[in-house]
Design a protein around this motif. Structure first.
Motif, PDB file in Angstrom:
ATOM      1  N   ASP A 213       5.424  94.781 -27.572  1.00 48.77           N
ATOM      2  CA  ASP A 213       6.738  94.175 -27.328  1.00 48.77           C
ATOM      3  C   ASP A 213       7.556  94.131 -28.611  1.00 48.77           C
ATOM      4  O   ASP A 213       7.219  93.418 -29.561  1.00 48.77           O
ATOM      5  CB  ASP A 213       6.573  92.761 -26.777  1.00 48.77           C
ATOM      6  CG  ASP A 213       7.892  92.198 -26.275  1.00 48.77           C
ATOM      7  OD1 ASP A 213       8.711  91.783 -27.122  1.00 48.77           O
ATOM      8  OD2 ASP A 213       8.109  92.188 -25.057  1.00 48.77           O
TER       9      ASP A 213
ATOM     10  N   ASP B 227       6.616 102.153 -27.162  1.00 47.30           N
ATOM     11  CA  ASP B 227       7.336 101.980 -25.903  1.00 47.30           C
ATOM     12  C   ASP B 227       7.714 103.320 -25.275  1.00 47.30           C
ATOM     13  O   ASP B 227       7.695 103.471 -24.046  1.00 47.30           O
ATOM     14  CB  ASP B 227       8.596 101.136 -26.131  1.00 47.30           C
ATOM     15  CG  ASP B 227       8.278  99.657 -26.250  1.00 47.30           C
ATOM     16  OD1 ASP B 227       7.164  99.258 -25.846  1.00 47.30           O
ATOM     17  OD2 ASP B 227       9.114  98.896 -26.755  1.00 47.30           O
TER      18      ASP B 227
ATOM     19  N   MET C 149      16.368  91.390 -21.253  1.00 47.04           N
ATOM     20  CA  MET C 149      14.975  90.985 -21.466  1.00 47.04           C
ATOM     21  C   MET C 149      14.681  89.564 -20.961  1.00 47.04           C
ATOM     22  O   MET C 149      13.634  89.338 -20.335  1.00 47.04           O
ATOM     23  CB  MET C 149      14.600  91.147 -22.936  1.00 47.04           C
ATOM     24  CG  MET C 149      14.594  92.612 -23.370  1.00 47.04           C
ATOM     25  SD  MET C 149      14.131  92.854 -25.075  1.00 47.04           S
ATOM     26  CE  MET C 149      12.421  92.333 -25.037  1.00 47.04           C
TER      27      MET C 149
ATOM     28  N   THR D 224       6.602  92.461 -22.694  1.00 43.10           N
ATOM     29  CA  THR D 224       7.614  93.068 -21.816  1.00 43.10           C
ATOM     30  C   THR D 224       7.104  94.330 -21.131  1.00 43.10           C
ATOM     31  O   THR D 224       7.086  94.442 -19.906  1.00 43.10           O
ATOM     32  CB  THR D 224       8.895  93.391 -22.607  1.00 43.10           C
ATOM     33  OG1 THR D 224       9.368  92.202 -23.233  1.00 43.10           O
ATOM     34  CG2 THR D 224       9.972  93.933 -21.684  1.00 43.10           C
TER      35      THR D 224
ATOM     36  N   SER E 107      -0.935  87.966 -25.726  1.00 42.24           N
ATOM     37  CA  SER E 107       0.294  87.977 -26.526  1.00 42.24           C
ATOM     38  C   SER E 107       0.370  86.752 -27.433  1.00 42.24           C
ATOM     39  O   SER E 107       0.718  86.861 -28.616  1.00 42.24           O
ATOM     40  CB  SER E 107       1.523  88.053 -25.610  1.00 42.24           C
ATOM     41  OG  SER E 107       1.541  89.262 -24.880  1.00 42.24           O
TER      42      SER E 107
END
Length: 463
Positions: free
Chosen positions: A155, A186, A326, A399, A425
């Motif tokens: 993320d 990503d 987001m 995310t 996370s």
């Protein structure tokens, strides 16, 4: 200095005039420019989603994301749930921005140096492969085997937010390394989505999408400058990719990488055009179809086009993605009901260990191998302790992990997976922050310099 100019309520003559609304807007504007602000808003959205998912309002909260939205004309129906619109359409802007950042770094930024770029790319590859292997070692042959792509992502917003909290304790090269790693990560994750989690492929729709990309290329070649026109063509391409069976967010990645990095107006030409405006004396003659009016309009266009399309789009989209896209995604996807979910379940633990162990191990080992084999090199002020701490921060998958999980798992599995993502996370953020902070303090408070490493990973003797 003229005191009247300084005391003028409309501000300095070298700045835009100030109005009453600025007293309200200015504090928000300053907050949006703080590097860690997007991470704070994303964190608050996540906490709100968790609270609502575990409150008496949970049914209404879940029903909200199932509301169908779309267009129905006769037998033609183009409709999906609010949750699907957010994940499939709105998130395309997120991937578009990620691709823009990668393009800028590779062409205009620090990653123009091939061997520095290879350090981040190697770390990102290791940070995708090793977590997937760790995950599969626990889930191979099980019902959750298909979700290996979930643990591959990092993320960007939360990682940069953690680094921002460390302030000047860390070298700039660590920020660049982590940003580049997260962006490449990503991009790799969205390729995994396209290849591993697409549906039945529709050949004619892919042909229409390719034709759309060619149209974008021709528009750029012929010198079309209208952003609105490019966005309209981009929406049509998105529709074609969506119908093709490939996940439509791939559209954002491809269009971002296609965006030009060259400026239409050079700095010299910009100054020449501005000099033409300055040459006209002050007065009330800036109206009508006059030469001075035309010079002013030319200067307006020149000032706008003195930035490359990549830079302009980044500046325009950053606040929208960071403070709307987001957080909205977090609200729609981070709501995990804790009742009936076992944190020690095999699926939750596979996700957790994939991030917490696989990420730092993959980032560190592949970085070390790249430097040792002379494919990459370490920046002068970046050491292996920082690389290890950065690898731990890369375990913040949030995310993209939630995004892939929504595609990879059955409804009965999704809550266990989300719990693994959230717990990993939080753990990775705390551990990475503490490790980097410890080593940065140790380095700053000692008179003994750490040994430098050459491109082969060997210690360089002091002269």
């Amino acid at each position: 200095m003229n005191r009247e100019l300084v005391d003028d309520k409309r501000g300095s003559p070298t700045q835009l005039p100030k109005e009453h609304i600025d007293w309200i807007f200015h504090p928000f504007s300053r907050f949006f420019k703080i590097e860690v602000a997007a991470g704070i808003v994303l964190l608050l959205s996540t906490l709100l989603a968790l609270s609502l998912a575990n409150s008496p309002l949970r049914e209404s909260f879940n029903d909200l994301w199932r509301v169908p939205l779309g267009i129905n004309i006769g037998t033609l129906s183009f409709e999906r749930s609010l949750h699907a619109w957010i994940n499939d359409a709105v998130m395309t802007l997120f991937f578009f921005l990620i691709a823009l950042e990668l393009k800028r770094e590779l062409v205009l930024g620090e990653l123009r140096n091939t061997r520095l770029a290879m350090l981040s790319i190697s770390a990102a590859v290791g940070g995708m492969l090793v977590p997937a292997l760790v995950y599969l070692s626990f889930q191979y042959g099980e019902l959750g085997q298909h979700g290996w792509g979930t643990v591959m992502a990092t993320d960007t917003a939360f990682v940069i937010g953690c680094l921002a909290l460390l302030g000047t304790r860390i070298p700039k090269s660590l920020r660049i390394f982590m940003l580049s790693l997260a962006v490449v990560d990503d991009i790799g994750a969205i390729i995994v989505v396209a290849v591993g989690y697409g549906s039945n492929i529709n050949g004619p729709a892919i042909g229409l999408a390719l034709l759309g990309f060619m149209v974008v290329k021709v528009m750029a070649f012929t010198g079309i400058r209208s952003m609105a026109l490019f966005f309209i063509v981009g929406i049509l391409i998105w529709l074609a990719v969506d119908a093709s069976g490939i996940h439509p967010t791939v559209t954002g990645v491809i269009l971002g990488l296609m965006t030009p990095t060259t400026k239409w107006i050079t700095d010299d030409r910009l100054h020449t055009i501005l000099d033409c405006v300055v040459a006209y004396p002050p007065g009330d003659h800036w109206s009508g179809d006059t030469l001075d009016r035309k010079a002013l309009k030319t200067a307006e266009a020149a000032a706008r086009e003195a930035l490359s399309p990549v830079e302009r789009l980044e500046m325009m989209l950053h606040p929208w993605v960071g403070f709307l896209v987001m957080p909205l995604f977090a609200l729609a996807n981070a709501g995990v009901p804790f009742t009936g979910v076992n944190i020690a379940s095999p699926l939750t633990m596979a996700v957790f260990l994939g991030f917490v162990i696989g990420k730092p191990l993959g980032v560190f080992l592949f970085s070390w191998a790249a430097v040792k084999s002379r494919i990459a090199k370490l920046p002068p002020n970046l050491n292996w302790q920082m690389i290890l701490g950065g690898g731990m921060l890369a375990g913040i998958g949030f995310t993209m992990a939630l995004f892939i999980a929504d595609l990879a798992y059955a409804p009965a599995q999704i809550n266990a997976v989300k719990l693994g993502i959230l717990s990993a996370s939080v753990f990775s953020a705390l551990l990475g922050y503490l490790v980097i902070r410890y080593f940065s303090v140790s380095i700053n408070n000692t008179d003994v310099e750490l040994p430098s490493l050459n491109t082969q990973g060997q210690q360089v003797p002091k002269l």
